[in-house]
Write a protein that holds these residues in place. Structure first.
Motif, PDB file in Angstrom:
ATOM      1  N   GLU A   1       0.812  -1.221   0.000  1.00 25.70           N
ATOM      2  CA  GLU A   1       0.000   0.000   0.000  1.00 25.70           C
ATOM      3  C   GLU A   1       0.847   1.274   0.000  1.00 25.70           C
ATOM      4  O   GLU A   1       0.300   2.376   0.054  1.00 25.70           O
ATOM      5  CB  GLU A   1      -0.941   0.010   1.221  1.00 25.70           C
ATOM      6  N   ILE A   2       2.169   1.161  -0.076  1.00 25.96           N
ATOM      7  CA  ILE A   2       3.028   2.342  -0.066  1.00 25.96           C
ATOM      8  C   ILE A   2       2.645   3.261  -1.227  1.00 25.96           C
ATOM      9  O   ILE A   2       2.361   2.791  -2.334  1.00 25.96           O
ATOM     10  CB  ILE A   2       4.528   1.954  -0.126  1.00 25.96           C
ATOM     11  N   SER A   3       2.616   4.549  -0.954  1.00 29.75           N
ATOM     12  CA  SER A   3       2.256   5.493  -2.023  1.00 29.75           C
ATOM     13  C   SER A   3       3.418   5.619  -3.009  1.00 29.75           C
ATOM     14  O   SER A   3       4.581   5.396  -2.659  1.00 29.75           O
ATOM     15  CB  SER A   3       1.923   6.867  -1.440  1.00 29.75           C
ATOM     16  N   SER A   4       3.106   5.998  -4.223  1.00 23.13           N
ATOM     17  CA  SER A   4       4.156   6.179  -5.225  1.00 23.13           C
ATOM     18  C   SER A   4       5.117   7.279  -4.787  1.00 23.13           C
ATOM     19  O   SER A   4       6.327   7.191  -5.031  1.00 23.13           O
ATOM     20  CB  SER A   4       3.560   6.483  -6.596  1.00 23.13           C
ATOM     21  N   LYS A   5       4.599   8.292  -4.122  1.00 24.28           N
ATOM     22  CA  LYS A   5       5.441   9.379  -3.623  1.00 24.28           C
ATOM     23  C   LYS A   5       6.442   8.859  -2.592  1.00 24.28           C
ATOM     24  O   LYS A   5       7.636   9.164  -2.661  1.00 24.28           O
ATOM     25  CB  LYS A   5       4.561  10.470  -3.001  1.00 24.28           C
ATOM     26  N   ASP A   6       5.973   8.046  -1.647  1.00 27.32           N
ATOM     27  CA  ASP A   6       6.864   7.488  -0.626  1.00 27.32           C
ATOM     28  C   ASP A   6       7.875   6.514  -1.245  1.00 27.32           C
ATOM     29  O   ASP A   6       9.037   6.496  -0.855  1.00 27.32           O
ATOM     30  CB  ASP A   6       6.069   6.791   0.480  1.00 27.32           C
ATOM     31  N   LEU A   7       7.416   5.725  -2.196  1.00 22.26           N
ATOM     32  CA  LEU A   7       8.327   4.789  -2.854  1.00 22.26           C
ATOM     33  C   LEU A   7       9.410   5.544  -3.610  1.00 22.26           C
ATOM     34  O   LEU A   7      10.598   5.214  -3.500  1.00 22.26           O
ATOM     35  CB  LEU A   7       7.568   3.856  -3.797  1.00 22.26           C
ATOM     36  N   ASN A   8       9.039   6.561  -4.349  1.00 16.13           N
ATOM     37  CA  ASN A   8      10.032   7.368  -5.067  1.00 16.13           C
ATOM     38  C   ASN A   8      10.999   8.050  -4.109  1.00 16.13           C
ATOM     39  O   ASN A   8      12.191   8.159  -4.389  1.00 16.13           O
ATOM     40  CB  ASN A   8       9.355   8.398  -5.965  1.00 16.13           C
ATOM     41  N   ARG A   9      10.502   8.510  -2.965  1.00 23.25           N
ATOM     42  CA  ARG A   9      11.366   9.137  -1.964  1.00 23.25           C
ATOM     43  C   ARG A   9      12.385   8.135  -1.431  1.00 23.25           C
ATOM     44  O   ARG A   9      13.567   8.433  -1.324  1.00 23.25           O
ATOM     45  CB  ARG A   9      10.516   9.698  -0.810  1.00 23.25           C
ATOM     46  N   ARG A  10      11.938   6.911  -1.148  1.00 21.82           N
ATOM     47  CA  ARG A  10      12.853   5.870  -0.631  1.00 21.82           C
ATOM     48  C   ARG A  10      13.907   5.502  -1.675  1.00 21.82           C
ATOM     49  O   ARG A  10      15.080   5.345  -1.364  1.00 21.82           O
ATOM     50  CB  ARG A  10      12.071   4.622  -0.194  1.00 21.82           C
ATOM     51  N   ILE A  11      13.479   5.372  -2.924  1.00 23.26           N
ATOM     52  CA  ILE A  11      14.418   5.071  -4.004  1.00 23.26           C
ATOM     53  C   ILE A  11      15.458   6.185  -4.095  1.00 23.26           C
ATOM     54  O   ILE A  11      16.662   5.922  -4.171  1.00 23.26           O
ATOM     55  CB  ILE A  11      13.687   4.904  -5.355  1.00 23.26           C
ATOM     56  N   SER A  12      15.010   7.416  -4.061  1.00 25.16           N
ATOM     57  CA  SER A  12      15.912   8.561  -4.158  1.00 25.16           C
ATOM     58  C   SER A  12      16.880   8.615  -2.981  1.00 25.16           C
ATOM     59  O   SER A  12      18.073   8.875  -3.156  1.00 25.16           O
ATOM     60  CB  SER A  12      15.089   9.848  -4.231  1.00 25.16           C
ATOM     61  N   GLU A  13      16.389   8.353  -1.779  1.00 25.46           N
ATOM     62  CA  GLU A  13      17.243   8.370  -0.591  1.00 25.46           C
ATOM     63  C   GLU A  13      18.380   7.361  -0.698  1.00 25.46           C
ATOM     64  O   GLU A  13      19.506   7.634  -0.312  1.00 25.46           O
ATOM     65  CB  GLU A  13      16.429   8.031   0.669  1.00 25.46           C
ATOM     66  N   ILE A  14      18.072   6.203  -1.232  1.00 27.88           N
ATOM     67  CA  ILE A  14      19.057   5.122  -1.274  1.00 27.88           C
ATOM     68  C   ILE A  14      19.982   5.224  -2.470  1.00 27.88           C
ATOM     69  O   ILE A  14      21.151   4.859  -2.391  1.00 27.88           O
ATOM     70  CB  ILE A  14      18.340   3.751  -1.211  1.00 27.88           C
ATOM     71  N   SER A  15      19.499   5.750  -3.585  1.00 26.51           N
ATOM     72  CA  SER A  15      20.331   5.749  -4.795  1.00 26.51           C
ATOM     73  C   SER A  15      20.893   7.115  -5.165  1.00 26.51           C
ATOM     74  O   SER A  15      21.620   7.231  -6.146  1.00 26.51           O
ATOM     75  CB  SER A  15      19.539   5.181  -5.968  1.00 26.51           C
ATOM     76  N   ASN A  16      20.608   8.139  -4.393  1.00 23.31           N
ATOM     77  CA  ASN A  16      21.059   9.495  -4.697  1.00 23.31           C
ATOM     78  C   ASN A  16      22.579   9.612  -4.590  1.00 23.31           C
ATOM     79  O   ASN A  16      23.183   9.131  -3.631  1.00 23.31           O
ATOM     80  CB  ASN A  16      20.384  10.482  -3.738  1.00 23.31           C
ATOM     81  N   VAL A  17      23.185  10.287  -5.559  1.00 25.85           N
ATOM     82  CA  VAL A  17      24.649  10.465  -5.602  1.00 25.85           C
ATOM     83  C   VAL A  17      25.166  11.150  -4.349  1.00 25.85           C
ATOM     84  O   VAL A  17      26.207  10.796  -3.810  1.00 25.85           O
ATOM     85  CB  VAL A  17      25.060  11.274  -6.857  1.00 25.85           C
ATOM     86  N   ASP A  18      24.454  12.151  -3.879  1.00 22.46           N
ATOM     87  CA  ASP A  18      24.957  12.951  -2.761  1.00 22.46           C
ATOM     88  C   ASP A  18      24.632  12.373  -1.389  1.00 22.46           C
ATOM     89  O   ASP A  18      24.973  12.966  -0.379  1.00 22.46           O
ATOM     90  CB  ASP A  18      24.400  14.375  -2.847  1.00 22.46           C
ATOM     91  N   SER A  19      23.969  11.245  -1.346  1.00 23.73           N
ATOM     92  CA  SER A  19      23.637  10.700  -0.035  1.00 23.73           C
ATOM     93  C   SER A  19      24.120   9.267   0.093  1.00 23.73           C
ATOM     94  O   SER A  19      25.305   8.994   0.110  1.00 23.73           O
ATOM     95  CB  SER A  19      22.131  10.825   0.231  1.00 23.73           C
ATOM     96  N   SER A  20      23.191   8.369   0.175  1.00 21.08           N
ATOM     97  CA  SER A  20      23.477   6.978   0.496  1.00 21.08           C
ATOM     98  C   SER A  20      24.479   6.305  -0.446  1.00 21.08           C
ATOM     99  O   SER A  20      25.383   5.608   0.000  1.00 21.08           O
ATOM    100  CB  SER A  20      22.170   6.197   0.506  1.00 21.08           C
TER     101      SER A  20
END
Length: 185
Positions: free
Chosen positions: A100-119
């Motif tokens: 039931e995760i929202s697309s917005k939350d899923l995209n945020r999690r993907i971005s958090e984990i795969s973002n160049v400047d973070s994780s």
């Protein structure tokens, strides 16, 4: 007619497979010519132990640890594949936990984990990729884009080595989860 098509198709498949085998074999011979005691070969061995995966074709890891500033044989394409492996693996992980995760939350999690400047860069630095990745003398191996590109390329290389993106995703989660455990303590 169908026998002729089958024969031509089989010959084509064998030719493509043999060509691919020759490329991987040439990469492996090149790595062996570096010598078992070369600093780069030692760094690749150490990296394999850190990620918990031993390459069948060490040439793929060698390429993953080669920035485009260093050579035309570099990690750009492997990095693209690795980014897709990571994003798919993250999507599966969070959807499995909560369909039931929202697309917005899923995209945020993907971005958090795969973002160049973070994780992505943090995981890569923790592995010491800035000390392993080969770059030109004019390129800083510690900048997040270089480290993250190498980090992503590792998982693209694993996917090619095993011919399974799921295997690469499993290695990603082992590497990333170690950081999550360290970070939460």
């Amino acid at each position: 007619m169908s026998l002729l098509r089958f024969t031509v198709f089989t010959a084509l498949v064998l030719t493509v497979s043999y060509s691919s085998f020759q490329v991987h074999a040439a990469n492996d011979r090149h790595d062996q010519s570096l010598g078992p005691a070369s600093p780069f070969a030692i760094a690749l061995e150490t990296l394999q132990k850190q990620i918990g995966y031993t390459f069948k074709s060490i040439g793929l890891l060698r390429r993953a640890m080669t920035h485009s500033s260093f050579s035309q044989e570099n990690n750009r394409a492997l990095s693209i594949l690795g980014a897709n492996v990571i994003e798919t693996s993250v999507s599966l992980h969070f959807l499995f936990k909560n369909i039931e995760i929202s697309s917005k939350d899923l995209n945020r999690r993907i971005s958090e984990i795969s973002n160049v400047d973070s994780s992505c860069a943090i995981d890569g630095m923790r592995l010491g990729l800035h000390k392993v990745i080969r770059v030109s003398p004019k390129t800083n191996s510690s900048i997040p884009a270089v480290v993250c590109g190498g980090f992503r390329a590792i998982f693209g290389a694993i996917a090619l080595d095993t011919q399974k993106s799921d295997d690469a995703g499993d290695v990603f989660w082992r590497v990333h989860s170690v950081r999550e455990l360290i970070h939460s303590e």
